[in-house]
Design a protein around this motif. Sequence first.
Motif, PDB file in Angstrom:
ATOM      1  N   ASN A  89       0.830  -1.206   0.000  1.00  0.00           N
ATOM      2  CA  ASN A  89       0.000   0.000   0.000  1.00  0.00           C
ATOM      3  C   ASN A  89       0.860   1.250   0.000  1.00  0.00           C
ATOM      4  OD1 ASN A  89      -2.359  -1.475  -0.002  1.00  0.00           O
ATOM      5  ND2 ASN A  89      -2.537  -1.516   2.214  1.00  0.00           N
ATOM      6  N   GLU A 140       2.433   1.707  -3.435  1.00  0.00           N
ATOM      7  CA  GLU A 140       1.461   1.697  -4.518  1.00  0.00           C
ATOM      8  C   GLU A 140       1.772   0.623  -5.559  1.00  0.00           C
ATOM      9  OE1 GLU A 140       0.921   5.565  -6.187  1.00  0.00           O
ATOM     10  OE2 GLU A 140      -0.232   6.257  -4.471  1.00  0.00           O
ATOM     11  N   ARG A 144      -1.409  -0.842  -7.002  1.00  0.00           N
ATOM     12  CA  ARG A 144      -2.045   0.035  -7.986  1.00  0.00           C
ATOM     13  C   ARG A 144      -1.433  -0.179  -9.366  1.00  0.00           C
ATOM     14  NH1 ARG A 144      -4.531   4.773  -6.796  1.00  0.00           N
ATOM     15  NH2 ARG A 144      -3.513   4.758  -4.771  1.00  0.00           N
ATOM     16  N   SER A 155      -3.501   5.573 -16.132  1.00  0.00           N
ATOM     17  CA  SER A 155      -4.369   6.557 -15.486  1.00  0.00           C
ATOM     18  C   SER A 155      -5.800   6.040 -15.367  1.00  0.00           C
ATOM     19  CB  SER A 155      -4.335   7.867 -16.279  1.00  0.00           C
ATOM     20  OG  SER A 155      -5.228   8.816 -15.726  1.00  0.00           O
ATOM     21  N   ALA A 192      -5.883   3.288 -12.775  1.00  0.00           N
ATOM     22  CA  ALA A 192      -5.744   3.833 -11.426  1.00  0.00           C
ATOM     23  C   ALA A 192      -7.057   4.428 -10.939  1.00  0.00           C
ATOM     24  CB  ALA A 192      -4.643   4.891 -11.391  1.00  0.00           C
ATOM     25  N   LEU A 193      -7.814   5.047 -11.838  1.00  0.00           N
ATOM     26  CA  LEU A 193      -9.108   5.622 -11.461  1.00  0.00           C
ATOM     27  C   LEU A 193     -10.078   4.522 -11.040  1.00  0.00           C
ATOM     28  CD1 LEU A 193     -10.757   8.213 -11.251  1.00  0.00           C
ATOM     29  CD2 LEU A 193     -11.381   7.953 -13.657  1.00  0.00           C
ATOM     30  N   TYR A 251      -9.193   1.553  -9.930  1.00  0.00           N
ATOM     31  CA  TYR A 251      -8.650   0.993  -8.691  1.00  0.00           C
ATOM     32  C   TYR A 251      -9.049   1.845  -7.485  1.00  0.00           C
ATOM     33  CZ  TYR A 251      -5.156  -0.620  -5.293  1.00  0.00           C
ATOM     34  OH  TYR A 251      -4.534  -1.108  -4.174  1.00  0.00           O
ATOM     35  N   ASP A 252      -8.892   3.151  -7.606  1.00  0.00           N
ATOM     36  CA  ASP A 252      -9.226   4.037  -6.489  1.00  0.00           C
ATOM     37  C   ASP A 252     -10.718   3.971  -6.158  1.00  0.00           C
ATOM     38  OD1 ASP A 252      -6.613   4.837  -6.259  1.00  0.00           O
ATOM     39  OD2 ASP A 252      -6.857   6.642  -7.493  1.00  0.00           O
ATOM     40  N   THR A 253     -11.557   3.873  -7.191  1.00  0.00           N
ATOM     41  CA  THR A 253     -12.995   3.799  -6.963  1.00  0.00           C
ATOM     42  C   THR A 253     -13.367   2.505  -6.257  1.00  0.00           C
ATOM     43  OG1 THR A 253     -13.369   5.114  -8.954  1.00  0.00           O
ATOM     44  CG2 THR A 253     -15.262   3.937  -8.057  1.00  0.00           C
ATOM     45  N   LEU A 285     -11.350   0.675  -4.458  1.00  0.00           N
ATOM     46  CA  LEU A 285     -10.750   0.703  -3.121  1.00  0.00           C
ATOM     47  C   LEU A 285     -11.611   1.497  -2.153  1.00  0.00           C
ATOM     48  CD1 LEU A 285      -8.157  -0.408  -1.814  1.00  0.00           C
ATOM     49  CD2 LEU A 285      -7.103   1.821  -2.217  1.00  0.00           C
ATOM     50  N   ALA A 286     -12.247   2.557  -2.659  1.00  0.00           N
ATOM     51  CA  ALA A 286     -13.089   3.387  -1.796  1.00  0.00           C
ATOM     52  C   ALA A 286     -14.412   2.711  -1.460  1.00  0.00           C
ATOM     53  CB  ALA A 286     -13.345   4.738  -2.472  1.00  0.00           C
ATOM     54  N   PRO A 336     -13.233  -2.277  -0.840  1.00  0.00           N
ATOM     55  CA  PRO A 336     -11.801  -2.532  -0.621  1.00  0.00           C
ATOM     56  C   PRO A 336     -11.420  -4.012  -0.610  1.00  0.00           C
ATOM     57  CG  PRO A 336     -12.873  -1.792   1.402  1.00  0.00           C
ATOM     58  CD  PRO A 336     -13.855  -1.584   0.300  1.00  0.00           C
TER      59      PRO A 336
END
Length: 830
Positions: A700, A703, A706, A735, A738-739, A741-743, A745-746, A749
Amino acid sequence: MPTDSTPVSMLDWFSRQGWEVFPFQQEAWTAYREGHSGLLHAPTGTGKTLAAIGGVIDEVLQQKNTNANPEGAPFTVLWITPMRALSKDTRRAIEEVVQAFDLPWRVETRTGDTKQSIKRKQPARPPAVLITTPESLEILQTHWQFVEACASLRLIVVDEWHELLQSKRGVQAELGLARVRRFAPEARMWGLSATLGNMELARDILLGRDNADGLIIGGGQEKELTIDTLLPRDIAHFTWAGHLGLTMLERVLDELEDVDSALLFTNTRSQAEQWYHALTHARPDWIGTIALHHGSMDLDKRSWVEENLREGRLRCVVCTSTLELGVDLPAVDRVFQVGSPKGVARLLQRAGRSGHQPGAASRVTGVPAHALEILEFAAARRAATEEHLEPVRPIENALDVLIQHMVTVAIGGGFEPEPFFDEVRSAYSYRNLSRDAFQQALHFARGYETGLGHGSAANQNRIWLYEGKSRRMKGRYVCSDGDLITRHRMSIGTILGDAELEVKYTTGYSLGTVEESFLSKIEPGDHFIYAGKSLELVRVRNMEAIVRKVSSSEQAVVPRWMGGRLPLSTQLSAAIRAELTRFLNGDDLNAELEHLRPLLELQQRWSTVPDEETLLIERVKSRQGYHLFFYPFEGRRVHEGLSVVLAQRLAALEPITFTIAVNDYGFELLSPEPAPLERALAGDFFSTDNLKEEIDSSINDAEMARRQFREIARIAGLVFPGYPGRNKALRKIQSSAALIYDTLLAHAPDHVLIEQARREVRERALEEEQQRTTLKRLQESAIEVIDLPRMSPFAFPLYVDRLRQRISTETLAARIEREVARLERHATRT
């Protein structure tokens, strides 16, 4: 039409050719006739192709099926090969047999190089023998006609099976084979391999969950194999670091004077380019008899090299792994390996490219790039002699590959969830797949709602339940959208990399491809070396790099391709530690250890040489800070994870910041203040407790997951790489991934794809299990901490590796030269 002179069996044909039938070939033909499947394991160049195809030939001859119309001959043999280059030689070998028996069979290839006119016909009318790759098989399975045509298959062969194992290409092949087995349950399946550590597991992965009773046939004529090392003339001035090996150029040139035809293997395409340039510059009279071969070169150029090498017209070909596998090269009498092969099996595979015919001897000569690689070659030879090969480590439950395959099957006739779940679980890598994970993969294939907007590829419905009137199709997931089908077929595959641009002369003549990331770093007017030529970049347009040829330029740079750094294998790591122990004991010293003696004795004087039961830790204070050098000798991947874990444990005792450098022999922790090493060693510094949690924490923080998710998202079809000629840049794909992945993860998770990214980093990038094994070994080792006034020979390569990562207006060579001069002054005084 058959005549009286037509052979009536494989034995008859061998007899007429004056060939000896090896016992393993006869055993393979008998096993096929008795209905068995399995793994055929024999040295390179001993006739595995004839062993695999002979059984089905005899069967067809016995059934007197030779008068059929050639165009109507049923789809009989599916042959899967890992590389396009192998398909041509395999086709040539099989066609020779087919013509000898006057069989009415079409033999065709299906790869990225196959003409479109042939590709269009193959799904509905497969040839009698089809030679293809895992990716092309997946594309073919998007056509329902091809899937149904598989019912007539008698034989499925997977060539060079060891090359596909332990990769997602192998997983893709497993899923494709599971699909074929469903429609061709009577077909026999055989894998061909030359170098494997645990053959039973390799067989089980090939045959799948329901075919565990397969045979293993080994043998072939024992090949005489010589593994030696080209030693530098002056070890005292031989480099302690580096990877190109060009300091050995003159020695290699001397050896090439005495060979008829040789392969010079390098580990990267960049290294191959530089060696080819150096050889032709040093021996301009050899131009025309020295060639270059790597995967980014134009197909016609590679084909020309292969043909001339096969005919013995070339003195030397500088190459990468593109010539490592089954291309028939009977004229090659010697192989050179520049730089450590990093694995025992890889060295044996490359050695087998020389003497590539029954009864011929093979010879491979190691060309070390730096001093400690002399040790690696000695260790590799001993491990090879003792048959300590790398074991198979299969990838399990790769949901990204499964999602891609789901869309393939939905296009190729559709699937019902329950039967398809059982089909997927018949593949070894998915034998433990849970129903929940399967449902989540299905959810993603249908179009997972990520909150990224309606136009996102991740949100787009790619498959859906059939809504028509056909009873046969009711309850199936299908895909019938033309645009989606086109995009999927263009995206199939598990080999990822940067977008590639075609390199062309101003006249339009193509040289091959180069990655966008390299071209983004140079400007029009800059010079670079490619395909062995000095080129000037004129302009970049429409995914093409337009160049012109220039005279040799000292300022020319060499392209770098992604993924070129090989890790040291566990088997070779253990063999290196054993060689160091032999040096300390004075037992059975080989030529390499004797030649390396001055360097190892210098290491002994300045520090110590650790044996198998000792961990050496060196401490050095410099103007840069406080250095800790650890030497587990476990390989780069293990050290990358282990260094982070141990740095975290030191930082837990008191706040401290580390800069980390790693190589195959050890790792460096550099800090502005002294690290609390004694306190750490007094506790559970090498404990395996909570290792998984510590690795997850480091993943983590760095990254790494990611970045790994980019590969997963690309394979699963969550991001689209673009259409031919309009490929998206790697940074844009990263990119988009990653978007997503972040979504995830939020909002989720613990999602299976997030966990897959973490698992792949733990298991593959950071070698979690080997880290655990290493920590257990270190718990039982003697720990020797030595304070030094200067860096030792073992420490210097780590220092150079860290210098390489720093930004400076001074060249790396100048910084290294200055540091070497300082060390030599120290050596003189001591």
